[in-house]
Structures are given as C-alpha cells and as structure tokens.
Design a protein around this motif. Structure first.
Motif, PDB file in Angstrom:
ATOM      1  N   THR A  37     -17.187   4.006   1.795  1.00 54.22           N
ATOM      2  CA  THR A  37     -17.625   2.643   1.467  1.00 54.22           C
ATOM      3  C   THR A  37     -16.701   2.015   0.432  1.00 54.22           C
ATOM      4  N   ILE A  38     -16.359   2.782  -0.604  1.00 52.41           N
ATOM      5  CA  ILE A  38     -15.433   2.275  -1.627  1.00 52.41           C
ATOM      6  C   ILE A  38     -14.073   1.955  -1.019  1.00 52.41           C
ATOM      7  N   LEU A  39     -13.612   2.822  -0.091  1.00 56.10           N
ATOM      8  CA  LEU A  39     -12.331   2.586   0.574  1.00 56.10           C
ATOM      9  C   LEU A  39     -12.343   1.255   1.308  1.00 56.10           C
ATOM     10  N   PHE A  40     -13.381   1.032   2.122  1.00 59.08           N
ATOM     11  CA  PHE A  40     -13.437  -0.215   2.889  1.00 59.08           C
ATOM     12  C   PHE A  40     -13.584  -1.426   1.970  1.00 59.08           C
ATOM     13  N   LEU A  41     -14.412  -1.320   0.948  1.00 57.81           N
ATOM     14  CA  LEU A  41     -14.580  -2.452   0.032  1.00 57.81           C
ATOM     15  C   LEU A  41     -13.276  -2.761  -0.700  1.00 57.81           C
ATOM     16  N   SER A  42     -12.508  -1.730  -1.026  1.00 53.74           N
ATOM     17  CA  SER A  42     -11.209  -1.945  -1.686  1.00 53.74           C
ATOM     18  C   SER A  42     -10.240  -2.654  -0.757  1.00 53.74           C
ATOM     19  N   LEU A  43     -10.198  -2.208   0.499  1.00 55.55           N
ATOM     20  CA  LEU A  43      -9.310  -2.847   1.476  1.00 55.55           C
ATOM     21  C   LEU A  43      -9.741  -4.294   1.731  1.00 55.55           C
ATOM     22  N   PHE A  44     -11.058  -4.528   1.753  1.00 61.52           N
ATOM     23  CA  PHE A  44     -11.553  -5.893   1.940  1.00 61.52           C
ATOM     24  C   PHE A  44     -11.178  -6.770   0.743  1.00 61.52           C
ATOM     25  N   ALA A  45     -11.319  -6.206  -0.467  1.00 60.47           N
ATOM     26  CA  ALA A  45     -11.043  -6.982  -1.675  1.00 60.47           C
ATOM     27  C   ALA A  45      -9.594  -7.432  -1.731  1.00 60.47           C
ATOM     28  N   LEU A  46      -8.672  -6.569  -1.277  1.00 62.07           N
ATOM     29  CA  LEU A  46      -7.256  -6.936  -1.269  1.00 62.07           C
ATOM     30  C   LEU A  46      -7.005  -8.202  -0.467  1.00 62.07           C
ATOM     31  N   ARG A  47      -7.869  -8.479   0.484  1.00 59.33           N
ATOM     32  CA  ARG A  47      -7.670  -9.623   1.363  1.00 59.33           C
ATOM     33  C   ARG A  47      -8.223 -10.924   0.791  1.00 59.33           C
ATOM     34  N   PHE A  48      -9.031 -10.820  -0.269  1.00 59.38           N
ATOM     35  CA  PHE A  48      -9.653 -12.025  -0.814  1.00 59.38           C
ATOM     36  C   PHE A  48      -9.283 -12.307  -2.265  1.00 59.38           C
ATOM     37  N   ILE A  49      -8.756 -11.315  -2.983  1.00 60.95           N
ATOM     38  CA  ILE A  49      -8.384 -11.533  -4.381  1.00 60.95           C
ATOM     39  C   ILE A  49      -7.262 -12.568  -4.472  1.00 60.95           C
ATOM     40  N   SER A  50      -7.466 -13.598  -5.282  1.00 61.46           N
ATOM     41  CA  SER A  50      -6.446 -14.643  -5.511  1.00 61.46           C
ATOM     42  C   SER A  50      -5.872 -15.137  -4.180  1.00 61.46           C
ATOM     43  N   LEU A  51      -6.768 -15.502  -3.284  1.00 65.44           N
ATOM     44  CA  LEU A  51      -6.337 -15.907  -1.944  1.00 65.44           C
ATOM     45  C   LEU A  51      -5.512 -17.190  -1.970  1.00 65.44           C
ATOM     46  N   GLU A  52      -5.621 -17.953  -3.056  1.00 68.31           N
ATOM     47  CA  GLU A  52      -4.848 -19.197  -3.159  1.00 68.31           C
ATOM     48  C   GLU A  52      -3.404 -18.962  -3.581  1.00 68.31           C
ATOM     49  N   SER A  53      -3.055 -17.742  -3.951  1.00 68.37           N
ATOM     50  CA  SER A  53      -1.723 -17.466  -4.506  1.00 68.37           C
ATOM     51  C   SER A  53      -0.636 -17.557  -3.445  1.00 68.37           C
ATOM     52  N   ASP A  54       0.620 -17.537  -3.906  1.00 70.31           N
ATOM     53  CA  ASP A  54       1.754 -17.552  -2.978  1.00 70.31           C
ATOM     54  C   ASP A  54       1.695 -16.321  -2.075  1.00 70.31           C
ATOM     55  N   PRO A  55       2.195 -16.435  -0.845  1.00 70.92           N
ATOM     56  CA  PRO A  55       2.149 -15.299   0.093  1.00 70.92           C
ATOM     57  C   PRO A  55       2.843 -14.061  -0.454  1.00 70.92           C
TER      58      PRO A  55
END
Length: 582
Positions: A18-36
């Motif tokens: 569960t922690i693994l999936f939540l970590s991978l999910f978080a990487l996709r939404f953290i500072s989503l407005e930032s430069d690519p």
C-alpha cells in the motif's frame, strides 16, 4: 503461533505494498504545476497546451471554437475530459495535467492485477516498480499530453482479451482512439493478437466481429466531425501533413528519442534478454496469455511503426509490455550463452535476417531515407560494416553474446547521453558514439562469457530501479516553476488575445485567449483576419513563429526565460512578449 505469524506477515506485506502504491501515486501529483521533469525536448512542454484549446475556450469564454485551431477533431474524448477537469478544479496547469496523472495511477493498478493473474505477486510488483519509477513514464504522466490515457485503455484492451470479453476490449480500443486518433497505429498489433487467439482456439470468429462492432461508435464520431465540420477537417489535414516520407527503416526505430532515455532503454534491454531466453529454452509453445500478448504488442507494434510518423510519443505505449517482459525475465533464467550460441549456429537465419533488414533499410531504392540527425545512425551503420569482420574474429560462436554486449554498452552510452543533456556536461555526442562502439568491439568477448542467472537479474533490476530513483530525486531536487509563474504573472490584462510560442501555456493561469498563429509553414494561411493584442516571439531563430514586425508597430513588454538547466541555470527557451499597438 504459526498461523498468527503468517497473518502478521501478510498484514505487513499489505502495508508495504500500500505504501509503495501511494508513493508512486504521490510522485504523479506532487507540484503538478511545475516545469516538466527531464525534458527530452522543449516541444513536450509546448505541445501540451495545444490539446486543451477547445476545452479551455468553452470553460473560459463559453464558446467551443474561437479560431481555426480545433484539436478536438483529433481527440474528442480528451477534450471532454479536459473540460470536466477545468470545471472541477478551475482552468490552470493542475487541471490540465490532472487527467493524465490519474490515468497513470490506473495503469499501475491494472498492470499489477494483470501480471498477478497470470504470474505471481512478486512479478507483478517488479513490473509496477519498473514502470512506476521510470522517469520517462513519470514525465509523460505529469504532462497534459494524451498518451498516458491512451496507454491505459490499450492495456485494458489486452486484459479484456485475456478475459475473453471481446466486445469490451473493442470498446476499450475505440475509447483509446477517441482520446487521440493516433491509437489507430496500434491496430496491427492488436489485430495480430486477435488472430493468434483464433489460431490457439481461444476465440471464435464471431467474437472477433464483436471486437470490430465495438469500433463503430468511434468511426461514426470521427465521420460526423469531418462531415459536419469540413473546415475543421481541412485544417486537420493541413496541420498534420508534414510533407515527409514514411520510411521503411527498421533501424530508425531504435534511434527514436525515447530510446535515448536510460530507463526506457533498460526496459528494452530486459525485454530483449527475455526473448533470447525463450529462444534458448524453446518455451515458445508454453507461453501463457500474459507472455505472448506482451510479446505481440511489443514486436508487432514496433514492426508497424515505420509506417507511421516516428514520433517518440507513438513509442511511449510500448513501455507497458516492456515492463511486463522485464519482470518476467526470471522465468527464462538462467540463460547459458554457450547453449544459446549452439542453437544460433543451427539457425543462422536469426542473425542474417536483421542484417538483411538493416541493409534494405539503408540502401533500398523505393523509400527515400531522410536523416534529420544523421549522427544517430553512426552506431548501426558501423555495426553493419564491422559485422563480417567480427563474425570472423569471434568465430561464429560468440556473435549472439556480442549482440547482447551491444545492448549493454549502448545502454551505458544512453545513460551518459541523458545525464549530459540534462545536467549540463559538455560531451561531444559524435565522439562518444564512436568511442562506445569501439568499447563494444573490445569488450564483446568479455560479455560472451556472462551467464545470466537470477542473481545477475536481481542485481540488474536493483541497478535499473536505483538509476530511476536517482533520476527522480535529481528531477525533483532541481524542479523549477518558470512556466507556471510566468503564466500567472504575465503582466497583461485579462481577456486579451495572445499568440505565438507557448501562448497556450502562458495564457493558462491568467485567463487570456490564446490564438494559434503561424507566419510560415503549413498554417501560413490560417487566421488572416485575427489581430492579437500580444505576441510571444522566440529569441532563437524559428521561422514557424511570427516576428514582431509582422504586426506593425509593437512595444516590448518583457523577456521571458523558461526551463532552466539544472546546473548551469541557463534557460532552454527564451521569449519576448510584445504588445501590438493598434
């Protein structure tokens, strides 16, 4: 006590997963407005704004179409999803990128259950981690480009075929095409998979017709768009016809920019080793659905790419089958190269065929071979020239191992290439490619002595994941927000019209109307009547975009720098914003 211990282990395992999936999910939404992240080219950031144009017009100005640029003809369903995201979160970078980030989480979940169904939890987790930590996959997930959504429905298509739900699988493909019409390029791969299911007796002809029937709604929608909006159709064909020749050049596939990303190339390497292991063990008749569907998706799909436009985004969807095959590599281990070489001696056709394809690709008289970056061909051309010599020097029995050595050392080159391009090191790519090829020749015999065991695979997987995590850490550590901040503080009043380079993105946070105006190229006749209030002009020479003189009297408002280099701080894109005096 044993039962209690097992329950505690299962609980701990569930928590870790569960922690693994939540970590991978978080990487996709953290500072989503930032430069690519780790831009492979500036166009990746510049193009994401194109696809939201109609959705943004409707959300901000209440009108679906305000000029001749109407991307919904290529992506009707994506336009709907963008509009819903804008209504939910407001018009901005987060809303533009949210849809693809969400699809990426669904991909990881679906991949886990798909692999687990035909293999085991360990293999499923390996495939998810390899895909989820891929910096290329992550970079696409955090952009407003449409390929991530496409990939989810293509993976769902394969899963549903395995479940013998052919109508639903066809519907999944129809949705992928409605998200972006380029999904039609993958029809040969999935068509071949359906034929293979017929051959194996897992499907009946009427079920294949169910698959085809599910495509009718997508075909009807596109037909309606072209019938009721002929001007849009005309602009579509004008925009998408670059005037270049499709090349029957199979080596060109591996010179695609995506294969210059270390994570993408590592997945390709593991997939190639899986296929070598299959050949060595003669397991081709024992393959389960997960194995042969992934092989067909990758091999037939890549073989069909020369008939497309070679855009790197077309290759993005192959990340899923490569991650699956990479995770399945232990099932064909150990790979004993002495046994493999003995088999290849009896089947020299497997070496002569790619050589013949390569020679035909470079010297065929029918299809013109254009070389946008001819240095990309140094490695394969040198390999073709040197192969007869190497064949003699290695005395036949190490040619197969030599090919694996090529893959391994070329992967090392790709790592240097990516890091040099991203983090500012000054390296001559031309000299580097020749040096790497020389290294391949010198170390071919060394690689021929390697037997790939499960321990070797485990270390290789740890290394690949380690490289991915390092790239992710570096990307987030040097993260910038120039595009978002410049858009928010552009310095022009609301409800003005803005045109030029990056106008789609730079008008996003300030709620201005961007107009797609080119002064040369295929769109030179578009928008003749439109006179924008402001124009964005690249400082670097770029004949596609208008210069300030095109609109008469102008006033320089500001200079804009976008996407700073991680180490040098130099901006990769330089723009000037002009107000047009009317």
């Amino acid at each position: 006590m044993i039962l209690r211990g097992n329950l505690e282990e299962k609980k701990l395992f569930f928590i870790i997963v569960t922690i693994l999936f939540l970590s991978l999910f978080a990487l996709r939404f953290i500072s989503l407005e930032s430069d690519p992240l780790l831009l492979k080219r500036i166009g990746d950031a510049g193009d994401e704004g194109y696809w939201i144009h109609n959705a943004k017009n409707l959300a901000l100005f209440g009108q679906f179409s305000l000029d001749d640029w109407n991307p919904f003809i290529l992506s009707p369903l994506s336009t709907v999803l963008f509009f819903l995201s804008f209504k939910a979160f407001g018009v901005g970078f987060f809303a533009m990128r949210f849809v693809q980030a969400l699809f990426s989480c669904l991909i990881l979940l679906l991949m886990f259950f798909f692999v687990k169904k035909y293999s085991n939890i360990k293999t499923a987790l390996i495939s998810v981690v390899l895909a989820g930590t891929s910096i290329t996959f992550l970079a696409f997930n955090r952009l407003g480009l449409l390929e991530t959504g496409q990939l989810f429905f293509l993976l769902l298509l394969v899963y549903l075929i395995g479940e013998k739900k052919f109508f639903l699988s066809g519907l999944a493909f129809a949705i992928a095409v409605l998200l972006k019409v380029s999904a039609i390029l993958y029809l040969p791969a999935f068509g071949f998979l359906l034929l293979f299911e017929l051959f194996k007796g897992r499907a009946k002809i009427k079920q294949v017709f169910y698959f085809a029937a599910a495509l009718i709604p997508a075909a009807a929608i596109y037909a309606a768009i072209f019938a009721f909006f002929p001007s849009f159709a005309q602009s579509f064909f004008g925009v998408t016809n670059p005037g270049t020749t499709s090349l029957l050049n199979f080596f060109f596939i591996l010179t695609n920019p995506l294969f210059q990303r270390i994570d993408f190339y590592l997945l390709f390497l593991f997939s190639a080793l899986f296929l070598l292991g299959l050949f060595a063990k003669k397991r081709t008749r024992e393959l389960n659905f997960l194995e042969y569907s992934s092989i067909i998706w990758l091999v037939v799909g890549l073989a069909a790419m020369p008939f497309g436009d070679f855009s790197d985004r077309r290759f993005f969807v192959f990340l899923a089958p490569m991650a699956i095959l990479a995770a399945l590599l232990p099932t064909v281990l150990p790979i004993n190269f002495r046994d493999l070489i003995g088999k290849i001696q009896k089947h020299k056709f497997f070496l002569l065929l790619p050589l013949a394809i390569a020679l035909f690709s470079f010297f065929n008289p029918v299809f013109a071979v254009t070389l946008p970056d001819y240095y990309s061909f140094i490695l394969p051309i040198a390999f073709i020239v040197a192969l007869p010599v190497l064949w003699y020097l290695l005395r036949f029995n190490r040619v197969a191992a030599f090919l694996v050595g090529c893959l391994v050392l070329t992967t090392a080159f790709q790592a240097i290439f990516v890091l040099a391009g991203e983090f500012g090191a000054v390296i001559s790519k031309d000299i580097l490619k020749l040096a790497v090829f020389a290294g391949i020749i010198l170390l071919a015999i060394f690689y021929s002595r390697i037997n790939i065991t499960e321990n070797f695979f485990r270390r290789a997987i740890y290394a690949a994941i380690g490289i991915n995590i390092l790239l992710i850490i570096l990307s987030f550590a040097f993260m910038a927000n120039t595009l978002y901040l410049e858009s928010k503080n552009l310095g022009i009043p609301n409800n003005k019209t803005l045109a030029g380079a990056f106008s789609q993105e730079l008008s996003l946070e300030n709620k201005n109307l961007d107009l797609k105006i080119y002064c040369s190229g295929v769109e030179s006749n578009f928008n003749k009547e439109i006179k924008p209030d402001y124009i964005l002009v690249p400082i670097e020479s770029n004949s596609m975009y208008c210069d300030a003189n095109h609109f008469g009297k102008t006033r320089l408002v500001k200079e804009i720098g976008l996407f700073p280099n991680a180490f040098s701080g130099e901006y990769r894109a330089h723009l000037k914003l002009y107000e047009i005096i009317k």
